[in-house]
Design an enzyme around this catalytic site. Structure first.
Site, PDB file in Angstrom:
ATOM      1  CD  GLU A  71      -2.680   6.142   6.599  1.00  0.00           C
ATOM      2  OE1 GLU A  71      -2.844   6.003   5.515  1.00  0.00           O
ATOM      3  OE2 GLU A  71      -1.798   5.595   7.286  1.00  0.00           O
ATOM      4  CG  ASN A 122      -1.846   1.299   1.308  1.00  0.00           C
ATOM      5  OD1 ASN A 122      -1.870   1.996   0.418  1.00  0.00           O
ATOM      6  ND2 ASN A 122      -2.181   1.601   2.588  1.00  0.00           N
ATOM      7  N   GLY A 155       2.403   2.329  10.607  1.00  0.00           N
ATOM      8  CA  GLY A 155       3.385   3.638  10.720  1.00  0.00           C
ATOM      9  C   GLY A 155       4.093   4.008  11.600  1.00  0.00           C
ATOM     10  CG  HIS A 204      -5.570   2.076   5.422  1.00  0.00           C
ATOM     11  ND1 HIS A 204      -5.183   3.051   6.198  1.00  0.00           N
ATOM     12  CD2 HIS A 204      -4.553   1.165   5.359  1.00  0.00           C
ATOM     13  CE1 HIS A 204      -4.146   2.927   6.528  1.00  0.00           C
ATOM     14  NE2 HIS A 204      -3.622   1.805   5.713  1.00  0.00           N
ATOM     15  CE  LYS A 239       0.123   3.648   4.611  1.00  0.00           C
ATOM     16  NZ  LYS A 239       0.183   3.720   6.168  1.00  0.00           N
ATOM     17  CD  GLU A 274      -3.605  -2.304   7.629  1.00  0.00           C
ATOM     18  OE1 GLU A 274      -2.553  -2.620   7.003  1.00  0.00           O
ATOM     19  OE2 GLU A 274      -4.381  -1.249   7.259  1.00  0.00           O
ATOM     20  CB  SER A 321       4.975  -1.680  11.949  1.00  0.00           C
ATOM     21  OG  SER A 321       4.752  -0.282  12.141  1.00  0.00           O
TER      22      SER A 321
END
Ligand code: PGA
Length: 253
Positions: A97, A10, A173, A95, A12, A167, A213
């Site tokens: 985010e 991914n 991250g 996701h 991003k 996730e 991560s």
């Protein structure tokens, strides 16, 4: 048990289309021999050039988001059919985010998943708890709510077209990957929720990936777990060497 294994990158909001095609040129020779499903979710503007580049390869290109509408007056949005035409085979939905920075709700994510299925794009649905929710022992409650909110709108025969990605928000991250036992436990719980909804047979056919991560050094431990059917990789997918190392590890399991 024969569930499909997926290694998903991914990107991003990183890489221009020019950077994207140079990356793919570097990656393809490294993964030629790999048999698992190797997916890369690129920015919208890179979908068409990357898909063209990957046409005769084992690398599958997808998107990171889409609208829940088929078409319409929605300035700045993008429809599943447009993504499909550009060459996207799959789409990441829900996701963290998108949920946290763009305030996407479970209801909205459910509509997007249903739309992706209608548009014949494979949805990868992300779920996961925040650190605060984990500390409050609410992980299972949160996962159940996120899974039910979407899968309750999906007909039984379509359920296994969806890939689920666990996730944990605190791991994305941050460099703080969930250890493989913690992840496997969450995966087993997610599968039990799917079994409550669809029965054990369908639940056992749905691939569940871990994301947050993941690094080349840790991927092998995750992939050794029976419950972990692949990984969703953000930061470590931006470099073709580190992504190739993660893909390589998946071949040995
Ligand atoms: P990360 O991102 O690997 O950089 O933690 C994972 C993701 O956002 O899917």
């Amino acid at each position: 048990m024969g569930r499909s294994v997926y290694i998903v990158g991914n990107w991003k909001m990183y890489k221009t289309a020019h950077e994207a095609t140079s990356y793919i040129e570097a990656l393809l020779p490294k993964i030629e021999h790999c048999k698992e499903n190797i997916y890369l979710a690129v920015p919208f503007t890179s979908i068409a050039p990357c898909a063209a580049f990957c046409k005769d390869s084992n690398l599958v290109i997808g998107a990171q988001n889409m609208s829940d509408a088929r078409e319409g007056a929605f300035t700045g949005e993008i429809a599943g059919l447009m993504l499909k035409e550009a060459g996207a085979f799959f789409v990441i939905l829900g996701h963290s985010e998108r949920r946290h920075l763009f305030h996407e709700t479970d209801a909205m994510i459910a509509r997007k998943v249903v739309r992706a299925l209608q548009d014949d794009i494979q949805p990868i649905l992300c779920v996961g708890e925040t650190l605060e929710e984990r500390k409050q022992n609410r992980t299972e409650e949160v996962l159940r709510a996120q899974i039910e909110a979407v899968f309750s709108h999906v007909p039984k025969e379509d359920a296994s077209r969806i890939v689920l990605a666990y996730e944990p928000v605190w791991a994305i991250g941050t460099g703080q990957q969930a250890d493989e036992k913690t992840a496997a436990q969450a995966h087993a719980f997610c599968r039990s929720v799917l079994a409550d909804l669809f029965g054990g047979k369908i639940a056992s056919a749905i691939s569940i990936l871990y994301g947050g991560s993941v690094r080349p050094e840790t991927a092998q431990f995750l992939l050794q777990e029976e419950e972990i059917d692949g990984v969703l990789v953000g930061g470590a997918s931006l470099d073709p060497d580190s992504f190739a190392r993660i893909i390589e590890v998946s071949q040995k399991n």
